[in-house]
Design an enzyme around this catalytic site. Structure first.
Site, PDB file in Angstrom:
ATOM      1  N   THR A  55     -13.625  -0.447  -8.298  1.00 35.80           N
ATOM      2  CA  THR A  55     -14.740  -0.121  -9.187  1.00 35.80           C
ATOM      3  C   THR A  55     -14.282   0.945 -10.181  1.00 35.80           C
ATOM      4  O   THR A  55     -13.870   2.035  -9.771  1.00 35.80           O
ATOM      5  CB  THR A  55     -15.932   0.401  -8.361  1.00 35.80           C
ATOM      6  OG1 THR A  55     -16.259  -0.601  -7.396  1.00 35.80           O
ATOM      7  CG2 THR A  55     -17.130   0.693  -9.245  1.00 35.80           C
ATOM      8  N   PHE A 106     -18.080  -7.121  -4.731  1.00 39.66           N
ATOM      9  CA  PHE A 106     -19.457  -6.852  -4.310  1.00 39.66           C
ATOM     10  C   PHE A 106     -19.618  -6.905  -2.790  1.00 39.66           C
ATOM     11  O   PHE A 106     -20.743  -6.919  -2.292  1.00 39.66           O
ATOM     12  CB  PHE A 106     -20.413  -7.864  -4.964  1.00 39.66           C
ATOM     13  CG  PHE A 106     -20.492  -7.727  -6.463  1.00 39.66           C
ATOM     14  CD1 PHE A 106     -21.170  -6.660  -7.041  1.00 39.66           C
ATOM     15  CD2 PHE A 106     -19.873  -8.642  -7.299  1.00 39.66           C
ATOM     16  CE1 PHE A 106     -21.235  -6.512  -8.429  1.00 39.66           C
ATOM     17  CE2 PHE A 106     -19.935  -8.507  -8.688  1.00 39.66           C
ATOM     18  CZ  PHE A 106     -20.617  -7.441  -9.250  1.00 39.66           C
ATOM     19  N   LEU A 107     -18.500  -6.966  -2.044  1.00 39.56           N
ATOM     20  CA  LEU A 107     -18.634  -7.081  -0.579  1.00 39.56           C
ATOM     21  C   LEU A 107     -19.297  -5.838  -0.004  1.00 39.56           C
ATOM     22  O   LEU A 107     -19.272  -4.753  -0.601  1.00 39.56           O
ATOM     23  CB  LEU A 107     -17.280  -7.319   0.090  1.00 39.56           C
ATOM     24  CG  LEU A 107     -16.197  -6.241   0.078  1.00 39.56           C
ATOM     25  CD1 LEU A 107     -16.472  -5.081   1.007  1.00 39.56           C
ATOM     26  CD2 LEU A 107     -14.864  -6.855   0.423  1.00 39.56           C
ATOM     27  N   ARG A 108     -19.901  -6.029   1.175  1.00 36.14           N
ATOM     28  CA  ARG A 108     -20.516  -4.910   1.889  1.00 36.14           C
ATOM     29  C   ARG A 108     -19.716  -4.650   3.150  1.00 36.14           C
ATOM     30  O   ARG A 108     -19.420  -5.596   3.896  1.00 36.14           O
ATOM     31  CB  ARG A 108     -21.960  -5.251   2.271  1.00 36.14           C
ATOM     32  CG  ARG A 108     -22.877  -5.497   1.091  1.00 36.14           C
ATOM     33  CD  ARG A 108     -24.077  -6.320   1.496  1.00 36.14           C
ATOM     34  NE  ARG A 108     -23.676  -7.640   1.992  1.00 36.14           N
ATOM     35  CZ  ARG A 108     -24.508  -8.521   2.574  1.00 36.14           C
ATOM     36  NH1 ARG A 108     -25.769  -8.223   2.752  1.00 36.14           N
ATOM     37  NH2 ARG A 108     -24.063  -9.706   2.993  1.00 36.14           N
ATOM     38  N   LYS A 166       0.012   2.253   7.343  1.00 35.96           N
ATOM     39  CA  LYS A 166      -0.980   1.171   7.290  1.00 35.96           C
ATOM     40  C   LYS A 166      -0.278  -0.178   7.217  1.00 35.96           C
ATOM     41  O   LYS A 166      -0.643  -1.127   7.904  1.00 35.96           O
ATOM     42  CB  LYS A 166      -1.864   1.385   6.044  1.00 35.96           C
ATOM     43  CG  LYS A 166      -3.200   0.707   6.111  1.00 35.96           C
ATOM     44  CD  LYS A 166      -4.054   1.043   4.901  1.00 35.96           C
ATOM     45  CE  LYS A 166      -5.110   2.072   5.201  1.00 35.96           C
ATOM     46  NZ  LYS A 166      -6.071   2.266   4.120  1.00 35.96           N
ATOM     47  N   CYS A 178     -19.199   4.066  -1.709  1.00 36.58           N
ATOM     48  CA  CYS A 178     -19.497   3.475  -3.025  1.00 36.58           C
ATOM     49  C   CYS A 178     -20.707   4.080  -3.735  1.00 36.58           C
ATOM     50  O   CYS A 178     -20.566   4.628  -4.821  1.00 36.58           O
ATOM     51  CB  CYS A 178     -19.684   1.965  -2.885  1.00 36.58           C
ATOM     52  SG  CYS A 178     -18.142   1.133  -2.488  1.00 36.58           S
ATOM     53  N   ASP A 212       0.864  -1.181   0.000  1.00 38.02           N
ATOM     54  CA  ASP A 212       0.000   0.000   0.000  1.00 38.02           C
ATOM     55  C   ASP A 212       0.900   1.230   0.000  1.00 38.02           C
ATOM     56  O   ASP A 212       2.011   1.203   0.552  1.00 38.02           O
ATOM     57  CB  ASP A 212      -0.873   0.005   1.268  1.00 38.02           C
ATOM     58  CG  ASP A 212      -2.061   0.942   1.146  1.00 38.02           C
ATOM     59  OD1 ASP A 212      -3.198   0.447   1.060  1.00 38.02           O
ATOM     60  OD2 ASP A 212      -1.859   2.183   1.151  1.00 38.02           O
ATOM     61  N   LEU A 240     -34.739  -1.702   0.023  1.00 42.83           N
ATOM     62  CA  LEU A 240     -35.958  -0.926  -0.187  1.00 42.83           C
ATOM     63  C   LEU A 240     -36.324  -0.325   1.169  1.00 42.83           C
ATOM     64  O   LEU A 240     -37.352  -0.664   1.754  1.00 42.83           O
ATOM     65  CB  LEU A 240     -37.059  -1.855  -0.714  1.00 42.83           C
ATOM     66  CG  LEU A 240     -38.224  -1.193  -1.438  1.00 42.83           C
ATOM     67  CD1 LEU A 240     -37.752  -0.447  -2.673  1.00 42.83           C
ATOM     68  CD2 LEU A 240     -39.250  -2.259  -1.851  1.00 42.83           C
TER      69      LEU A 240
HETATM   70  P1  NAD Z   1      -9.920   2.457   0.715  1.00 45.54           P
HETATM   71  O1  NAD Z   1      -9.727   3.914   0.697  1.00 45.54           O
HETATM   72  O2  NAD Z   1     -10.409   1.802   1.957  1.00 45.54           O
HETATM   73  O3  NAD Z   1      -8.546   1.732   0.319  1.00 45.54           O
HETATM   74  C1  NAD Z   1      -7.781   2.095  -0.790  1.00 45.54           C
HETATM   75  C2  NAD Z   1      -6.324   1.822  -0.435  1.00 45.54           C
HETATM   76  O4  NAD Z   1      -5.531   2.042  -1.580  1.00 45.54           O
HETATM   77  C3  NAD Z   1      -5.782   2.735   0.655  1.00 45.54           C
HETATM   78  O5  NAD Z   1      -5.202   1.955   1.675  1.00 45.54           O
HETATM   79  C4  NAD Z   1      -4.753   3.608  -0.060  1.00 45.54           C
HETATM   80  O6  NAD Z   1      -3.686   3.964   0.785  1.00 45.54           O
HETATM   81  C5  NAD Z   1      -4.328   2.680  -1.169  1.00 45.54           C
HETATM   82  N1  NAD Z   1      -3.775   3.390  -2.325  1.00 45.54           N
HETATM   83  C6  NAD Z   1      -4.278   4.486  -2.938  1.00 45.54           C
HETATM   84  N2  NAD Z   1      -3.523   4.837  -3.980  1.00 45.54           N
HETATM   85  C7  NAD Z   1      -2.505   3.939  -4.040  1.00 45.54           C
HETATM   86  C8  NAD Z   1      -1.409   3.758  -4.911  1.00 45.54           C
HETATM   87  N3  NAD Z   1      -1.217   4.581  -5.944  1.00 45.54           N
HETATM   88  N4  NAD Z   1      -0.574   2.728  -4.667  1.00 45.54           N
HETATM   89  C9  NAD Z   1      -0.788   1.900  -3.635  1.00 45.54           C
HETATM   90  N5  NAD Z   1      -1.800   2.014  -2.780  1.00 45.54           N
HETATM   91  C10 NAD Z   1      -2.664   3.017  -2.976  1.00 45.54           C
HETATM   92  O7  NAD Z   1     -10.870   2.133  -0.505  1.00 45.54           O
HETATM   93  P2  NAD Z   1     -11.809   0.852  -0.631  1.00 45.54           P
HETATM   94  O8  NAD Z   1     -13.081   1.113   0.079  1.00 45.54           O
HETATM   95  O9  NAD Z   1     -11.020  -0.369  -0.323  1.00 45.54           O
HETATM   96  O10 NAD Z   1     -12.157   0.908  -2.189  1.00 45.54           O
HETATM   97  C11 NAD Z   1     -11.226   0.473  -3.155  1.00 45.54           C
HETATM   98  C12 NAD Z   1     -11.978   0.260  -4.451  1.00 45.54           C
HETATM   99  O11 NAD Z   1     -12.943  -0.788  -4.284  1.00 45.54           O
HETATM  100  C13 NAD Z   1     -12.786   1.474  -4.924  1.00 45.54           C
HETATM  101  O12 NAD Z   1     -12.787   1.502  -6.316  1.00 45.54           O
HETATM  102  C14 NAD Z   1     -14.178   1.165  -4.404  1.00 45.54           C
HETATM  103  O13 NAD Z   1     -15.174   1.820  -5.169  1.00 45.54           O
HETATM  104  C15 NAD Z   1     -14.246  -0.317  -4.592  1.00 45.54           C
HETATM  105  N6  NAD Z   1     -15.199  -0.998  -3.722  1.00 45.54           N
HETATM  106  C16 NAD Z   1     -15.341  -0.636  -2.426  1.00 45.54           C
HETATM  107  C17 NAD Z   1     -16.223  -1.319  -1.603  1.00 45.54           C
HETATM  108  C18 NAD Z   1     -16.418  -0.918  -0.164  1.00 45.54           C
HETATM  109  O14 NAD Z   1     -17.400  -1.376   0.437  1.00 45.54           O
HETATM  110  N7  NAD Z   1     -15.561  -0.108   0.417  1.00 45.54           N
HETATM  111  C19 NAD Z   1     -16.976  -2.381  -2.122  1.00 45.54           C
HETATM  112  C20 NAD Z   1     -16.798  -2.739  -3.456  1.00 45.54           C
HETATM  113  C21 NAD Z   1     -15.899  -2.045  -4.245  1.00 45.54           C
END
Ligand code: NAD
Length: 436
Positions: free
Chosen positions: A121, A151-153, A35, A262, A30, A252
């Site tokens: 996404t 698709f996790l929540r 972190k 998201c 990361d 709903l």
């Molecule tokens: P998040 O902010 O919790 O985590 C993203 C991580 O990526 C962070 O730890 C950040 O430090 C790291 N990061 C950012 N830029 C970076 C880089 N250039 N190199 C290395 N690490 C980097 O985000 P998230 O909630 O895990 O979401 C990630 C993706 O998954 C998004 O596209 C989101 O839409 C999608 N998503 C999220 C969820 C959800 O419930 N959170 C569910 C499905 C899909």
């Protein structure tokens, strides 16, 4: 199988831990070094039920490792997951700079052959960009791109990762699909549908799913406004609708509206993408407008109950965008806090997990770690998040500590009859109000 994961956030961390749990050799990195240090020590950067145990068991088995060094995570990866954030730009479009950077990292460091997985996404068409970046580093075809949306929540991320209802893999490469089948084989079976599509379809399917879920929430919220005007009960209406399997009751739900990292951003990004592709999609703009309206409706209920808000004390019960997480990104509770503070109210929030994150976002918000302390001396309370700690409050005690017994229920968690019995002015969402 050797797996590299870039991004150890709400998606990357459960993904890495799950893949280690089913026997893969996972190395995650990361950009946020703090972190990685935390994770190496077995500590969690955010709250997610069951995740700490899953990560620790991965660390103990030696199958899960965290490194600040991308080459170390990627060098031997047969599969490299891009799990970085794709936040909205001010235009609403997804900011894909982290996808670009992480694709570049894979291109530079993966020895190959490596399947590069878009887990984040992303708008349809992103895979073509990723392929182009990889092609700058390698022209031997050793790097192929797959879209495997998540698709996790949040709040049930571990359960959703270990037992997903569907796994969607989009690719134009039969070889890459075969690798993904092998990777996920231990998870596929009873209750988990395996779906293969082309790249564009997989990218679009994720946006379409989130936009439709947001639409269901907004439909229920529009119904709530009508039910309030008609003196009807939106909960009964959505129960009736949800009993029809063609509609389904999930999401709903009338309330303060959807939030989180998201739905708001994906809805907007999807609307912008559609526009760029030449299709105007005003339905999606309307979904976002109704979501705003839901929050405004709750604000108005407080305002109508208390009249002038200056100096009035309002308790917000729940600050996370939903129970089971400490995530406050686009949380309706914070949107409400902003409005109340701007109107001059004193706003006191309680949340079992998200207090510190909320305080960091809104310094003017007073945060306490006990719900009764938040309610003490309050002129009104708003239920923002349906945590057990809030739904299980002792109503007699709530009544006793509040200065004025006004409860706006933004999640319809309380029984109107019980609220009447305790002498509250009870203002639920889309249901008849109760006044002493
Ligand atoms: P998040 O902010 O919790 O985590 C993203 C991580 O990526 C962070 O730890 C950040 O430090 C790291 N990061 C950012 N830029 C970076 C880089 N250039 N190199 C290395 N690490 C980097 O985000 P998230 O909630 O895990 O979401 C990630 C993706 O998954 C998004 O596209 C989101 O839409 C999608 N998503 C999220 C969820 C959800 O419930 N959170 C569910 C499905 C899909």
């Amino acid at each position: 199988m050797n797996v590299g994961v870039i991004g150890t956030g709400h998606v990357g961390l459960p993904t890495a831990a799950t893949l280690a749990h089913i026997g893969h050799d996972v190395s995650a990195t990361d950009a946020d070094r703090e972190k990685i240090e935390l994770l190496r020590g077995g500590a969690m950067p955010f709250f997610e039920p069951g995740l700490e145990e899953l990560v620790r068991s991965g660390l103990d088995s030696g199958l899960l490792r965290f490194t600040p060094d991308p080459p170390e995570a990627l060098r031997d990866a047969r599969v490299a997951f891009l799990c970085v954030g794709t936040p909205p730009r001010s235009s609403g479009e997804a900011n894909l700079i982290a996808i670009e950077q992480s694709a570049d990292l894979v291109g530079r460091h993966a020895a190959g052959p490596t399947v590069v997985v878009e887990k984040s996404t992303v708008p349809a068409g992103t895979a073509a960009r990723v392929t182009e970046i990889l092609g700058r580093h390698r022209t031997d075809g050793a790097l192929s791109v797959v879209c495997n949306p998540e698709f996790l929540r949040e709040g049930s991320a571990v359960e959703d990762s270990l037992r997903p209802d569907r796994i969607l893999v989009g690719s134009d490469s039969e070889e890459a699909l075969a690798v993904m089948r092998e990777l996920y084989a231990p998870l596929v079976g009873e209750g988990t549908e395996w779906i293969e599509t082309d790249l564009h379809t997989a990218e679009l399917a994720k946006h379409a799913s989130n936009a439709f879920l947001a639409l269901k929430v907004s439909f229920a919220n529009a119904l709530a406004r009508i039910a309030e005007a008609a003196g009807a009960d939106v909960e009964a209406i959505t129960d009736v609708m949800g009993a029809d399997p063609r509609i389904g009751g999930a999401h709903l739900s009338a309330g303060l509206g959807y939030g989180g990292s998201c739905f708001p951003k994906d809805l907007l990004a999807f609307e912008r993408l559609a526009g760029r592709l030449g299709y105007d999609f005003p339905l999606l703009r309307e979904v976002a407008r109704i979501n705003e309206e839901a929050l405004q409706a709750a604000f108005r209920k407080v305002e109508q109950a208390l009249w002038n808000l200056e100096g009035k004390r309002v308790a917000l019960l729940g600050l996370a965008f939903k129970p089971g997480t400490d995530d406050v990104r686009y949380s309706p509770a914070l949107g409400l806090a902003d409005r109340l503070l701007a109107a001059g109210a004193v706003v006191v929030g309680y949340d079992p997990e998200a207090g510190a994150n909320a305080k960091a976002e809104i310094p003017g918000l007073e945060v306490v770690d006990d719900p009764y302390a938040a309610l003490s001396g309050a002129d009104a309370a708003v239920v923002c998040t349906e945590w057990d700690e809030i739904t299980g409050l002792d109503l007699a005690q709530v009544r006793e500590v509040m200065a004025r017994p006004v409860v706006v229920d933004g999640r319809n968690v309380f029984d109107p009859v019980a609220m009447a019995g305790h002498g509250f002015t009870y203002l639920p969402t889309g249901r008849p109000p109760v006044r002493p």
